[in-house]
Design a protein around this motif. Structure first.
Motif, PDB file in Angstrom:
ATOM      1  N   ASN A   1      18.310 -30.125 -18.485  1.00  0.00           N
ATOM      2  CA  ASN A   1      19.223 -30.206 -17.600  1.00  0.00           C
ATOM      3  C   ASN A   1      20.427 -30.735 -18.022  1.00  0.00           C
ATOM      4  OD1 ASN A   1      17.367 -29.174 -15.549  1.00  0.00           O
ATOM      5  ND2 ASN A   1      16.929 -31.318 -14.773  1.00  0.00           N
ATOM      6  N   LEU A   2      20.290 -31.770 -18.990  1.00  0.00           N
ATOM      7  CA  LEU A   2      21.544 -32.106 -19.727  1.00  0.00           C
ATOM      8  C   LEU A   2      22.050 -30.770 -20.800  1.00  0.00           C
ATOM      9  CD1 LEU A   2      20.159 -35.599 -21.071  1.00  0.00           C
ATOM     10  CD2 LEU A   2      22.137 -34.997 -19.366  1.00  0.00           C
ATOM     11  N   SER A   3      21.305 -30.363 -21.223  1.00  0.00           N
ATOM     12  CA  SER A   3      21.771 -29.057 -21.952  1.00  0.00           C
ATOM     13  C   SER A   3      22.661 -28.366 -20.953  1.00  0.00           C
ATOM     14  CB  SER A   3      20.952 -28.220 -22.685  1.00  0.00           C
ATOM     15  OG  SER A   3      19.818 -29.220 -23.423  1.00  0.00           O
ATOM     16  N   ASN A   4      21.979 -27.751 -19.860  1.00  0.00           N
ATOM     17  CA  ASN A   4      22.708 -26.946 -19.003  1.00  0.00           C
ATOM     18  C   ASN A   4      24.088 -27.631 -18.458  1.00  0.00           C
ATOM     19  OD1 ASN A   4      20.909 -25.010 -19.214  1.00  0.00           O
ATOM     20  ND2 ASN A   4      19.476 -25.863 -17.425  1.00  0.00           N
ATOM     21  N   ASP A   5      24.031 -28.769 -18.372  1.00  0.00           N
ATOM     22  CA  ASP A   5      25.271 -29.694 -18.139  1.00  0.00           C
ATOM     23  C   ASP A   5      26.179 -29.337 -18.913  1.00  0.00           C
ATOM     24  OD1 ASP A   5      24.256 -30.661 -15.638  1.00  0.00           O
ATOM     25  OD2 ASP A   5      23.936 -32.396 -16.216  1.00  0.00           O
ATOM     26  N   TYR A   6      26.000 -29.641 -20.160  1.00  0.00           N
ATOM     27  CA  TYR A   6      26.943 -29.410 -21.462  1.00  0.00           C
ATOM     28  C   TYR A   6      27.317 -28.094 -21.585  1.00  0.00           C
ATOM     29  CZ  TYR A   6      28.383 -29.094 -26.348  1.00  0.00           C
ATOM     30  OH  TYR A   6      28.936 -28.766 -27.529  1.00  0.00           O
TER      31      TYR A   6
ATOM     32  N   LEU B   1      27.596 -25.867 -18.955  1.00  0.00           N
ATOM     33  CA  LEU B   1      28.646 -25.858 -17.705  1.00  0.00           C
ATOM     34  C   LEU B   1      30.107 -26.543 -18.381  1.00  0.00           C
ATOM     35  CD1 LEU B   1      28.693 -24.855 -14.773  1.00  0.00           C
ATOM     36  CD2 LEU B   1      28.103 -27.157 -14.165  1.00  0.00           C
ATOM     37  N   LYS B   2      30.151 -27.817 -18.868  1.00  0.00           N
ATOM     38  CA  LYS B   2      31.240 -28.357 -19.116  1.00  0.00           C
ATOM     39  C   LYS B   2      31.975 -27.555 -19.974  1.00  0.00           C
ATOM     40  CE  LYS B   2      29.708 -32.891 -17.250  1.00  0.00           C
ATOM     41  NZ  LYS B   2      28.723 -33.698 -17.523  1.00  0.00           N
ATOM     42  N   LYS B   3      31.465 -27.134 -21.033  1.00  0.00           N
ATOM     43  CA  LYS B   3      32.363 -26.355 -21.906  1.00  0.00           C
ATOM     44  C   LYS B   3      32.539 -24.969 -21.414  1.00  0.00           C
ATOM     45  CE  LYS B   3      31.817 -29.239 -25.574  1.00  0.00           C
ATOM     46  NZ  LYS B   3      33.053 -29.736 -26.473  1.00  0.00           N
ATOM     47  N   GLY B   4      31.971 -24.800 -20.619  1.00  0.00           N
ATOM     48  CA  GLY B   4      32.459 -23.326 -19.908  1.00  0.00           C
ATOM     49  C   GLY B   4      31.828 -21.994 -20.491  1.00  0.00           C
ATOM     50  N   VAL B   5      30.742 -22.323 -21.201  1.00  0.00           N
ATOM     51  CA  VAL B   5      30.108 -21.338 -21.910  1.00  0.00           C
ATOM     52  C   VAL B   5      28.950 -20.601 -21.114  1.00  0.00           C
ATOM     53  CG1 VAL B   5      30.359 -21.924 -24.464  1.00  0.00           C
ATOM     54  CG2 VAL B   5      28.373 -22.842 -23.271  1.00  0.00           C
ATOM     55  N   ALA B   6      28.374 -21.198 -20.246  1.00  0.00           N
ATOM     56  CA  ALA B   6      27.213 -20.499 -19.321  1.00  0.00           C
ATOM     57  C   ALA B   6      27.196 -21.443 -17.988  1.00  0.00           C
ATOM     58  CB  ALA B   6      25.971 -20.590 -20.001  1.00  0.00           C
ATOM     59  N   VAL B   7      26.697 -20.733 -17.104  1.00  0.00           N
ATOM     60  CA  VAL B   7      26.429 -21.552 -15.631  1.00  0.00           C
ATOM     61  C   VAL B   7      24.738 -21.297 -15.470  1.00  0.00           C
ATOM     62  CG1 VAL B   7      26.737 -21.554 -13.200  1.00  0.00           C
ATOM     63  CG2 VAL B   7      28.734 -20.846 -14.696  1.00  0.00           C
ATOM     64  N   VAL B   8      24.216 -22.365 -15.671  1.00  0.00           N
ATOM     65  CA  VAL B   8      22.721 -22.341 -15.413  1.00  0.00           C
ATOM     66  C   VAL B   8      22.175 -23.306 -14.773  1.00  0.00           C
ATOM     67  CG1 VAL B   8      20.420 -22.018 -16.677  1.00  0.00           C
ATOM     68  CG2 VAL B   8      22.322 -21.023 -17.713  1.00  0.00           C
ATOM     69  N   HIS B   9      21.466 -23.287 -13.714  1.00  0.00           N
ATOM     70  CA  HIS B   9      20.908 -24.376 -12.714  1.00  0.00           C
ATOM     71  C   HIS B   9      19.344 -24.110 -12.733  1.00  0.00           C
ATOM     72  CE1 HIS B   9      24.741 -26.199 -11.788  1.00  0.00           C
ATOM     73  NE2 HIS B   9      25.027 -24.997 -11.688  1.00  0.00           N
ATOM     74  N   LYS B  10      18.815 -25.487 -12.711  1.00  0.00           N
ATOM     75  CA  LYS B  10      17.216 -25.487 -12.408  1.00  0.00           C
ATOM     76  C   LYS B  10      17.322 -25.339 -10.672  1.00  0.00           C
ATOM     77  CE  LYS B  10      13.199 -28.145 -12.773  1.00  0.00           C
ATOM     78  NZ  LYS B  10      12.594 -28.284 -11.445  1.00  0.00           N
TER      79      LYS B  10
ATOM     80  N   ALA C   1      23.882 -32.556 -28.537  1.00  0.00           N
ATOM     81  CA  ALA C   1      24.602 -32.089 -27.483  1.00  0.00           C
ATOM     82  C   ALA C   1      24.784 -30.707 -28.004  1.00  0.00           C
ATOM     83  CB  ALA C   1      25.950 -32.826 -27.164  1.00  0.00           C
ATOM     84  N   PRO C   2      24.255 -29.602 -27.381  1.00  0.00           N
ATOM     85  CA  PRO C   2      23.270 -29.664 -26.554  1.00  0.00           C
ATOM     86  C   PRO C   2      22.071 -30.140 -26.937  1.00  0.00           C
ATOM     87  CG  PRO C   2      23.686 -27.329 -27.259  1.00  0.00           C
ATOM     88  CD  PRO C   2      24.352 -28.210 -27.647  1.00  0.00           C
ATOM     89  N   ARG C   3      21.037 -30.669 -26.289  1.00  0.00           N
ATOM     90  CA  ARG C   3      19.826 -31.394 -26.645  1.00  0.00           C
ATOM     91  C   ARG C   3      19.001 -30.135 -26.934  1.00  0.00           C
ATOM     92  NH1 ARG C   3      21.904 -35.929 -24.380  1.00  0.00           N
ATOM     93  NH2 ARG C   3      20.838 -38.014 -25.121  1.00  0.00           N
ATOM     94  N   ILE C   4      18.958 -29.146 -26.099  1.00  0.00           N
ATOM     95  CA  ILE C   4      18.057 -27.934 -26.484  1.00  0.00           C
ATOM     96  C   ILE C   4      19.199 -26.562 -26.560  1.00  0.00           C
ATOM     97  CG2 ILE C   4      16.017 -26.539 -25.703  1.00  0.00           C
ATOM     98  CD1 ILE C   4      15.357 -29.582 -25.794  1.00  0.00           C
ATOM     99  N   HIS C   5      19.383 -26.343 -27.635  1.00  0.00           N
ATOM    100  CA  HIS C   5      20.419 -25.375 -27.883  1.00  0.00           C
ATOM    101  C   HIS C   5      19.839 -24.013 -27.556  1.00  0.00           C
ATOM    102  CE1 HIS C   5      24.038 -23.629 -28.907  1.00  0.00           C
ATOM    103  NE2 HIS C   5      24.282 -23.815 -29.933  1.00  0.00           N
ATOM    104  N   TYR C   6      19.454 -23.479 -26.638  1.00  0.00           N
ATOM    105  CA  TYR C   6      18.832 -22.423 -26.414  1.00  0.00           C
ATOM    106  C   TYR C   6      19.783 -21.110 -26.337  1.00  0.00           C
ATOM    107  CZ  TYR C   6      19.934 -22.631 -21.394  1.00  0.00           C
ATOM    108  OH  TYR C   6      20.416 -22.900 -20.111  1.00  0.00           O
ATOM    109  N   LEU C   7      21.050 -21.211 -26.001  1.00  0.00           N
ATOM    110  CA  LEU C   7      21.876 -20.310 -26.240  1.00  0.00           C
ATOM    111  C   LEU C   7      22.239 -19.861 -27.400  1.00  0.00           C
ATOM    112  CD1 LEU C   7      24.811 -21.107 -23.694  1.00  0.00           C
ATOM    113  CD2 LEU C   7      22.700 -19.540 -23.406  1.00  0.00           C
ATOM    114  N   SER C   8      21.915 -20.496 -28.684  1.00  0.00           N
ATOM    115  CA  SER C   8      21.875 -20.132 -29.966  1.00  0.00           C
ATOM    116  C   SER C   8      20.808 -19.047 -30.173  1.00  0.00           C
ATOM    117  CB  SER C   8      21.784 -21.012 -30.880  1.00  0.00           C
ATOM    118  OG  SER C   8      21.998 -20.828 -32.110  1.00  0.00           O
ATOM    119  N   ALA C   9      19.780 -19.393 -29.420  1.00  0.00           N
ATOM    120  CA  ALA C   9      18.430 -18.376 -29.776  1.00  0.00           C
ATOM    121  C   ALA C   9      19.009 -16.955 -29.109  1.00  0.00           C
ATOM    122  CB  ALA C   9      17.360 -18.989 -29.194  1.00  0.00           C
ATOM    123  N   ILE C  10      19.592 -17.235 -27.879  1.00  0.00           N
ATOM    124  CA  ILE C  10      19.903 -16.100 -27.059  1.00  0.00           C
ATOM    125  C   ILE C  10      20.853 -15.004 -27.730  1.00  0.00           C
ATOM    126  CG2 ILE C  10      21.356 -15.328 -24.826  1.00  0.00           C
ATOM    127  CD1 ILE C  10      18.389 -16.695 -24.225  1.00  0.00           C
TER     128      ILE C  10
END
Lengths: 207, 207
Positions: B45-50, B52-61, B190-199
């Motif tokens: 969730n913190l990664s998704n907040d990160y 969102l704030k950086k303007g790179v993706a909009v992902v919510h639980k 930050a981000p804690r789980i940097h999954y967009l890098s894998a994407i």
């Protein structure tokens, strides 16, 4: 894209400003789910079920966010939430995927007959829509005029424009303007609110 | 895409099978949010907040679905839910939009060290993932090995393959196979789980 309707009729497409009056009469005669005690939200959920079963889109309404305070775990039965509170959603109510694209929308209704009041929306929803637009999602609103039995699709960028420009003055979108910049969504039996037809016309015309 | 890290270090990219051992050590040293009492879900969730704030993706639980039975409306205060029950979700937990694409994923964790048990998933989640794959969404799972402090990205089509093929036999994905067909996700601050890098690596390589 063609849908096979249970009543044998072909899918009707969206209706713009020109045929809007005709469409309004047709909607009143055809469906009027609201006359049968069905809410706009329920009609929309049934439409999403229909799209899912037909394999044309995956769209779900998000659950209402709840702050849980106390839960009981009785023996031999399911956990019971004994104290909880409604929280304000930080996003819109609906999202999903259609033809590889991200869909995000909010559905609202009014009893007004000549304009759609912007007080139906919240600041955080506008912010969320802007964020999704920036990520190139297909973001829009579905506006239901309950007294007129008419539904309009409106690109969220137009809604945001109204929101940002009106400040504290008018605070509503006149129906006449909606007929120009929005698309009227056909209301029928299956799907009840055929909003994907408006999506096709608006975003994928000519594909 | 580059992220500026508070610690001044550049974004690390994903790590495949070859450097997996090195990455595991790095993850243990670097972050280990789980050592600080943070759950995988919270880190995500913190990664998704990160993002969102950086303007790179909009992902919510998505909120947990609740069946509400009784609500009290005390005078001069907020409505209180007095009886409600947990319902089973019909979708995955996370979705959103990134670079115009629909993202949909489920995050799960295990204490196992050599394989990821498939019992962590439910049939309806697999069905939902298949539906989203059919609509050309980017659908995947994030698998957290809590004892190893390692996180893997796995395309949902691989997960569905394991699910469909294994029937009642093995019912788990060996870590060694995950190192081959998945991508290890870097775990940091930050981000804690940097999954967009894998994407980026998996779907947009070379773009």
């Amino acid at each position: 894209m063609k849908f096979n309707y249970p009543n044998g009729k072909p899918s009707t497409t969206y209706h713009g400003g020109k045929s809007a009056k005709k469409q309004a009469t047709s909607n009143q005669r055809l469906a009027s789910f609201s006359n049968r005690g069905m809410t706009f939200e329920h009609a929309l959920n049934l439409s999403n079920d229909y799209y899912l079963k037909k394999g044309v889109a995956v769209v779900h309404k998000k659950p209402t966010p709840i702050q849980i305070v106390q839960v009981d775990y009785p023996k031999r039965s399911a956990a019971v939430i004994k104290e909880a509170y409604f929280r304000e959603a930080s996003t819109t109510d609906y999202n999903g995927v259609y033809r590889g694209h991200y869909l995000d929308f909010e559905a609202k209704e009014t009893k007004n007959k000549t304009s759609f009041p912007l007080k139906n929306f919240h600041e955080h929803q506008i912010v969320h829509m802007k964020n999704c637009l920036a990520q190139r999602g297909l973001v829009f609103v579905l506006l239901w005029f309950a007294s007129l039995h008419r539904c309009f699709f409106l690109d969220a960028k137009h809604l945001c424009h109204y929101w940002d420009c009106q400040a504290d003055t008018r605070k509503s979108i006149p129906l006449k303007e909606l007929e120009e910049i929005g698309l009227e969504v056909s209301v029928g039996y299956a799907p009840r609110i055929h909003y994907l037809s408006a999506i096709d016309s608006y975003y994928f015309k000519g594909e």
